[in-house]
Design a protein around this motif. Structure first.
Motif, mmCIF file in Angstrom:
data_model
loop_
_atom_site.group_PDB
_atom_site.id
_atom_site.type_symbol
_atom_site.label_atom_id
_atom_site.label_comp_id
_atom_site.label_asym_id
_atom_site.label_seq_id
_atom_site.Cartn_x
_atom_site.Cartn_y
_atom_site.Cartn_z
ATOM 1 N N LEU B 208 1.010 -0.671 0.125
ATOM 2 C CA LEU B 208 0.322 -0.158 0.039
ATOM 3 C C LEU B 208 1.146 0.960 0.101
ATOM 4 C CD1 LEU B 208 -2.545 -0.970 2.557
ATOM 5 C CD2 LEU B 208 -3.760 -0.546 0.445
ATOM 6 N N TYR B 209 0.469 2.165 -0.631
ATOM 7 C CA TYR B 209 1.739 3.604 -0.730
ATOM 8 C C TYR B 209 0.779 3.886 -0.862
ATOM 9 C CZ TYR B 209 3.647 7.310 -4.046
ATOM 10 O OH TYR B 209 3.658 8.382 -4.051
ATOM 11 N N LEU B 210 0.783 5.077 0.431
ATOM 12 C CA LEU B 210 -0.198 5.823 0.525
ATOM 13 C C LEU B 210 -0.036 7.742 0.493
ATOM 14 C CD1 LEU B 210 -1.743 4.438 3.973
ATOM 15 C CD2 LEU B 210 -2.137 3.651 1.971
ATOM 16 N N ILE B 223 -8.422 2.016 5.452
ATOM 17 C CA ILE B 223 -7.449 1.555 5.101
ATOM 18 C C ILE B 223 -6.779 0.995 5.967
ATOM 19 C CG2 ILE B 223 -4.921 2.413 4.601
ATOM 20 C CD1 ILE B 223 -6.231 4.655 2.548
ATOM 21 N N ALA B 227 -5.743 -3.082 4.927
ATOM 22 C CA ALA B 227 -4.118 -3.597 5.534
ATOM 23 C C ALA B 227 -4.512 -4.755 6.128
ATOM 24 C CB ALA B 227 -3.428 -2.675 5.906
ATOM 25 N N ALA B 234 2.502 -1.112 4.574
ATOM 26 C CA ALA B 234 2.121 0.256 3.290
ATOM 27 C C ALA B 234 3.292 0.784 3.999
ATOM 28 C CB ALA B 234 0.768 0.465 4.336
ATOM 29 N N GLU B 236 4.014 5.454 3.927
ATOM 30 C CA GLU B 236 3.291 6.404 3.209
ATOM 31 C C GLU B 236 4.415 7.192 3.397
ATOM 32 O OE1 GLU B 236 0.543 5.815 8.270
ATOM 33 O OE2 GLU B 236 2.709 6.697 8.045
ATOM 34 N N MET B 244 -2.168 5.472 9.163
ATOM 35 C CA MET B 244 -1.992 3.726 9.360
ATOM 36 C C MET B 244 -1.965 4.193 10.668
ATOM 37 S SD MET B 244 -2.064 1.776 6.960
ATOM 38 C CE MET B 244 -1.520 0.078 8.220
#
Lengths: 156, 567
Positions: B208-210, B223, B227, B234, B236, B244
């Motif tokens: 996950l690229y937030l 999100i 996850a 993930a 950030e 997160m």
């Protein structure tokens, strides 16, 4: 990625600043404009802009998306199957061989459209590429002035 | 109802539920200020510079999720606001900025305090208006708020000539907006979403690229659930810190130029990027041709222009992050197997053991990273943290334990020095119960230091923690690494007396040179309840690491920390 020529029509709200928004977008993001024409669409509050640009695939995609992102933009058409026309006006000295030039004009959907004591003006209307040929062809008659309209296009 | 244009501006602000406006009066906006004087429905905070007014509105917007409002006069009032507009534009912050303009009859005549505000702000606003007629004003005000907050949010400027604010017209505030040319797409294409879910199920190393869009979309709970459900790690971006939660075991860390080793390696080795509200900024990707070479990409973004702008995307989804993720959750629940990604999680854990985010602490000289860690221990989730731009910003992003979105407020896209302090004032207005700390540097704080007066006047107890290395630290760091230690114009040895400066403006100041003094200063600052400078002398030559040199591949990081304690 190879650069390609693209003709893009943008339907925009006919309001103040809209041309500046579009041209500013091209200038600010470093996109190329070969030509840009704009006029109101009859019976509506919209204007039709026709923009000829070039760039690689990613740039063209960005141009279309960024144009669409402008708040007054209603529709963006990246032309594929289109009718494309441009007009050119060319002024010659009255000494130039008018019959020869008129014959050339007629081969490019044009004619002699004005004449005076010192000069006459020829017009042609055709695809942009053919307009360039026409300009090349009349070069030897030493035109005094050349004005191109920029392209207008319509999807078939 | 008949009223003046100036009254219409106030009525619109009230109708939009705005409780605080930040601004600075002047000739062309005086009609509006006269109406502000007469009303009690919203509060006006007089900053001491127009730039600060816009940053404060921006900080208010980021801290609360509501639209921030700022008001300035024409000419220099407006040009001072431009940096604020550009800052908000780059970080997609919903703002409405009202500027006065010279009367219609004077426009174009180089009138006193005339400047082409819509022309100047066009590239740094989501949209802008020059009001030509009082009949248009109610509609334009309504549209401005709607455009600012909808779709990909952004700042909207409404430039109003003085004769229009003085003119009487009919006011009916529209209850809805009808813009045939502007229809943001929220829902996401169901077929694409289904394909994306399949891709996640079939991946071996999903990541996950937030990005900041997650915060704007209020999507963090969805999100975290996503996850958790798949046990998907993930990373950030700078703009997504807090999404997160610092204690979340699935959070690998911040990625990018000053991201952690594990986060950058995760991005370099993943086979499926799930990009949510992120835009593949150059500070995140490093050298594009080396970026995430083994990955397919799912990209969810509300702005179609962000998708495919820098990298080719395999699963493009135009839509609101929360809406799209909420659609994914039930589909994923039936299919996803968290065990499938166990090897991947083990690899990332190993990377984190190999090169954890760290620094060499020291007892003689305070390390800037220690200050951030200590702040985290002292304040944790109680604080809202703003920052300026430079080394202190990166250390704050690296070492503060952010637990929730909107806890971390900084100028990520434009990188505006001078943002942090006025943004902190706005954040404090929006979150009066929180302790608001601006983590800043001895360079940045002097840009907008005049806001000490605003803070003191309005009893806004913002604590400015100055990580003082007597340098423009980040530029100095680049000079050390890339300019053979030629410290051109970065030595800030000549300094004000910070304590006196704060006191002169009605605040408090503490000079700190030891860890014990820092704790005592923070305690006093919190108890004191007024705007404070905590001036912390830190190691002059500490560098922000890891570092991906600009233009280099994300996996090539400078990692070594210096050992010695030389202050």
């Amino acid at each position: 990625m190879d650069k390609v020529r693209r003709v893009i029509s943008v339907i925009v709200a006919n309001e103040a600043q809209v041309l500046a928004r579009v041209s500013g977008l091209f200038a600010g993001r470093g996109y190329n404009i070969d030509s840009l024409t704009v006029a109101p669409i009859p019976g509506s509050n919209f204007s039709h802009m026709t923009i000829v640009t070039r760039g690689n695939r990613r740039v063209i995609e960005q141009i279309v998306k960024q144009l669409h992102k402008l708040i007054p933009t209603f529709k963006v058409i990246e032309h594929e199957e289109m009718v494309e026309k441009e007009m050119v006006l060319i002024k010659f000295s009255i000494e130039s061989p008018i019959a020869e030039i008129q014959a050339l004009c007629q081969a490019y959907n044009g004619n002699i459209v004005n004449a005076g004591p010192d000069m006459f003006i020829a017009m042609a209307a055709d695809e942009a590429g053919r307009i360039a040929h026409f300009i090349d062809a009349v070069e030897r008659y030493q035109p005094v002035e050349i004005v191109r309209s920029g392209v207008v296009a319509m999807e078939r | 109802m008949k009223m003046s244009g100036a009254q219409m501006v106030c009525e619109a602000i009230i109708a939009e539920g705005v409780d605080t406006v930040f601004g600075y009066p002047g000739g062309a906006i005086m009609n509006v200020y006269d109406e502000i004087y007469k009303q009690n429905a919203f509060r006006h905070i007089l900053t001491r510079h127009e730039q600060a007014a816009v940053h404060a509105a921006d900080g208010y917007a980021r801290a609360t999720g509501r639209v921030g409002v700022a008001m300035v006069t024409s000419g220099p009032g407006f040009t001072n606001a431009v940096t604020g507009l550009a800052t908000a534009y780059m970080d997609s912050v919903p703002l409405v900025v009202i500027s006065g303009q010279v009367p219609l009859s004077l426009i174009g005549t180089d009138g006193f305090q005339e400047v082409d505000a819509v022309g100047i702000s066009r590239p740094c606003t989501k949209h802008n208006y020059l009001v030509h007629s009082i009949e248009d004003l109610p509609r334009i005000l309504k549209e401005a708020f709607y455009i600012a907050r909808s779709g990909r949010p952004g700042p909207v400027l409404v430039d109003i000539p003085k004769d229009i604010t003085g003119e009487i017209g009919e006011f009916v505030y529209p209850d809805h907006v009808d813009l045939p040319t502007y229809k943001p797409r929220y829902k996401g294409n169901d077929r694409q979403i289904k394909k994306a879910v399949e891709a996640i199920v079939n991946a071996k190393k999903p990541l996950l690229y937030l990005g900041g869009g997650v915060v704007l979309s209020n999507a963090h709970e969805s999100i975290r659930a996503l996850a958790e459900m798949g046990q998907i790690p993930a990373v950030e971006t700078l703009m997504a810190r807090g999404v997160m939660g610092a204690k979340n075991p699935l959070l690998i860390g911040m990625l990018g130029m000053h991201g952690s080793y594990a986060a950058n390696m995760a991005m370099s080795e993943t086979d499926l990027i799930i990009a949510l509200g992120a835009r593949f900024d150059d500070r995140v990707t490093g050298k594009l041709s080396e970026f995430a070479r083994y990955a397919d990409i799912i990209h969810v973004d509300i702005d179609p222009a962000n998708i495919g702008k820098l990298v080719d995307v395999d699963y493009p989804i135009v839509g609101d992050v929360k809406t799209v993720v909420d659609k994914m959750l039930p589909m994923l629940e039936k299919k996803v197997d968290p065990d499938r990604y166990q090897v991947w999680r083990d690899i990332l854990a190993r990377y984190d053991e190999l090169h954890p985010l760290t620094y060499n602490d020291c007892d003689e000289t305070i390390k800037p990273q220690w200050v951030i860690e200590r702040l985290g221990q002292l304040l944790g989730e109680k604080a809202v943290i703003t920052s300026d731009v430079g080394q202190h910003q990166m250390w704050a992003a690296q070492f503060y334990p952010f637990d929730r979105p909107r806890q971390w407020i900084n100028s990520g896209g434009l990188g505006t020095m001078g943002y942090g302090f006025p943004a902190a004032l706005g954040a404090q207005m929006g979150q009066p119960d929180k302790i608001v700390v601006n983590i800043t540097g001895d360079g940045s704080i002097l840009m907008n230091v005049q806001e000490l007066v605003t803070a003191a006047e309005n009893k806004l107890p913002v604590i400015n923690v100055i990580l003082n290395n007597h340098f423009l630290g980040m530029v100095r760091q680049w000079q050390t690494f890339f300019y053979d230690k030629r410290y051109s114009e970065t030595d800030l040895s000549f300094q004000p007396d910070w304590k006196l400066l704060a006191e002169a403006c009605g605040g408090a100041g503490f000079d700190v040179t030891t860890k014990e003094e820092f704790d005592a200063a923070m305690e006093a600052a919190i108890a004191g309840g007024k705007v404070t400078f905590v001036n912390v002398a830190v190691d002059r030559f500490e560098n922000v690491l890891p570092m991906v040199p600009a233009g280099g591949a994300l996996y090539n990081m400078l990692l070594e920390h210096k050992e010695q304690c030389d202050g």
